[in-house]
Enzyme design. Structure first.
Site, mmCIF file in Angstrom:
data_model
loop_
_atom_site.group_PDB
_atom_site.id
_atom_site.type_symbol
_atom_site.label_atom_id
_atom_site.label_comp_id
_atom_site.label_asym_id
_atom_site.label_seq_id
_atom_site.Cartn_x
_atom_site.Cartn_y
_atom_site.Cartn_z
ATOM 1 N N ARG A 75 0.946 -1.237 0.017
ATOM 2 C CA ARG A 75 -0.101 -0.012 -0.039
ATOM 3 C C ARG A 75 0.700 1.312 -0.004
ATOM 4 O O ARG A 75 1.956 1.277 0.760
ATOM 5 C CB ARG A 75 -0.960 -0.020 1.310
ATOM 6 N N ARG B 56 2.160 1.097 10.298
ATOM 7 C CA ARG B 56 1.503 1.341 8.847
ATOM 8 C C ARG B 56 2.781 1.145 8.050
ATOM 9 O O ARG B 56 3.809 2.187 8.006
ATOM 10 C CB ARG B 56 1.334 2.695 8.993
ATOM 11 N N GLU C 115 -6.626 -1.288 14.928
ATOM 12 C CA GLU C 115 -7.322 -2.156 14.030
ATOM 13 C C GLU C 115 -6.337 -3.029 13.873
ATOM 14 O O GLU C 115 -5.215 -3.244 13.415
ATOM 15 C CB GLU C 115 -7.820 -1.177 12.624
ATOM 16 N N ARG D 23 0.583 -6.618 12.755
ATOM 17 C CA ARG D 23 -0.036 -6.108 13.725
ATOM 18 C C ARG D 23 -0.384 -6.940 14.863
ATOM 19 O O ARG D 23 -0.217 -6.868 16.116
ATOM 20 C CB ARG D 23 -1.483 -5.405 13.450
#
Length: 420
Positions: A260, A275, A347, A387
């Site tokens: 991403r 991230r 998340e 994560r």
RNA sequence: GGAGAGAUGGCUGAGCGGUUGAAAGCACCGGUCUUGAAAACCGGCAAGGUGGCAACACCUUCCAGAGUUCGAAUCUCUGUCUCUCCGCCA
């Protein structure tokens, strides 16, 4: 993609729905373009029918060796009209597609209405926050102190938002992955798939990333794009197919890297491996009959939750509001795991029901009583591996900088108690 | 990378430029027969769209996109993919 018939028949309702998703009313414009398109089509088709008729008679006359100049002249005239009308039809069709392909899915009736993430709604939680008799560290402090997580070298190789895991942490990443895949295939009934990480534009259109969100993706320079999630190849496995009803439901799981660009996230979560441009994820995808999809979303959520429960990690589940939900979804649950180092929920999974939205875009149907019906598609993370690794480090850390190995992962570590 | 062959309905597979949306077979669905099943026989069976209350009529689609033609599955060009042989190679 939306059903144009639905918009035609319920323009106000449609506008109200997309308003909750942050879009301006557009039904009237759509209907107007559609109307012109269909009027054009009707005239065009009549002319085509006339042309076909005359051409057929020319064939017959020629067989009888008769003169055809009169017919030829007639067709010549029709042909010119056909060309202009065809151009107009294509133009209107393109306009329509350009609008429709950029409009988000309509929310499910159970999706809370809201503008931003502050209006997401708590659904449930599990477990308790762990207590520490010391100040819990952040995941990258633990990793770097153990000399097993390296951002500087990754930056040297690839720039920002990359990480290198070494030794035990690299092995932990692999153990987490294996644990997840094993659970989903052996217990939850998903079929493991190994899929391409590079896909065509058409495939990304099918799941809804393109044409609107090209900025979030990496391209491979040629006609290929790097997948931002395995949802894309898995959901598209049966695109442009008509399935037999007894093939449904289909449940797939796949472990892939995800790429991403994080274009809109400049300056956000720059420290640590929360991230990254590249991360790995175990994805869950279901292809089901329409009437099953709501139930399937709960089932999928349970499968994702089960992983965290097995790992004994405290989490909460929230229902995303209309404004915070992804483009293709009609309902989304986010699972947020507790990170004691950060003192925050983060998340770790997102489970979405996309209804027939993606199926329409990629043309996946099944046959029931001689009718071809669009299937419903669902996707969810089960879970994001990176994560999960972070959550384990922060929740299982000890005062001396070590990390206990969760019970269910011990078998991958020769029954070791601690990671380092 | 070089040389050649090909792409037709769920599958296999026909298809002189003019009732070919497409033969035939298989699969599938319905029926007859049978206690039941099989076999046999009969019938049905592509998708999308436009118009119509409907019956129905019409249009588009034979990998994709352009072109030739009054008319294209059939001819021409480009692209994509598949297969075979050679080279290279994890």
């Amino acid at each position: 993609m939306h059903n144009i018939n639905y918009i035609r028949e319920n323009p106000t309702e449609f506008d109200n729905f997309i308003k909750t998703r942050g879009e301006n009313p557009i039904a009237n414009k759509i209907i107007e373009i559609d109307k012109v398109k269909r009027e054009t089509q009707t005239i065009l088709q009549n002319l085509l029918a006339e042309r076909n008729q005359i051409s057929k008679s020319i064939g017959q006359l020629k067989n009888q060796k008769k003169d055809t100049t009169h017919e030829m002249e007639k067709v010549e005239d029709i042909k010119n009209k056909i060309n202009t009308l065809k151009e107009l039809e294509t133009l209107k069709d393109d306009e329509l597609k350009a609008i429709l392909s950029r409009l988000p899915n309509i929310p499910d009736s159970s999706t809370p209405v809201g503008a931003t993430e502050t209006e997401n709604v708590f659904y449930k939680d599990w477990g308790d926050k762990p207590t520490f008799d010391f100040n819990p560290k952040l995941h990258f402090e633990i990793g770097e102190n153990a000399n097993s997580m390296n951002f500087e070298t990754a930056t040297k190789l690839s720039g920002s938002r990359f990480v290198i895991l070494k030794g035990q942490l690299s092995k932990l990443e692999r153990a987490i992955t294996n644990f997840m895949i094993d659970k989903h295939t052996l217990v939850n009934g998903y079929v493991e798939m190994h899929v391409p990480y590079l896909v065509k534009e058409e495939t990304l259109y099918g799941t809804g990333q393109l044409p609107k969100f090209a900025d979030d993706l990496f391209t491979a320079g040629d006609d290929h794009w790097l997948i931002p999630t395995a949802e894309i190849p898995l959901t598209a496995l049966h695109s442009n197919e008509i399935l037999n009803i007894n093939q449904l439901p289909m449940r797939f799981t796949s472990y892939t890297p995800c790429f991403r660009s994080e274009a809109g996230a400049a300056g956000k979560d720059t420290r640590g491996m929360i991230r990254q441009h590249q991360f790995t994820k175990v994805e869950l995808v279901s292809l089901v009959e329409p009437q099953q999809s709501k139930e399937e979303l709960e089932r999928m959520l349970n499968c994702a939750e089960g992983i965290l429960q097995d790992l004994e990690l405290h989490y909460r589940v929230i229902t995303l509001c209309t404004g915070d939900m992804g483009f293709s979804a009609n309902k989304t649950y986010d699972i947020e795991v507790w990170l004691p180092g950060e003192g925050k929920y983060r998340e770790i999974s997102s489970c979405s029901n996309c209804g027939d939205f993606q199926a329409r875009r990629m043309n996946t149907r099944y046959k029931q009583n001689d009718k071809n019906i669009y299937i419903h598609t669902l996707n969810g993370s089960g879970l994001a591996v990176g994560r999960t690794l972070i959550a384990i480090l922060e929740n299982y850390q000890t005062a001396d900088g070590n990390v206990r190995i969760p019970k269910v992962l011990k078998k991958y570590f020769d029954n070791q108690e601690h990671l380092f």
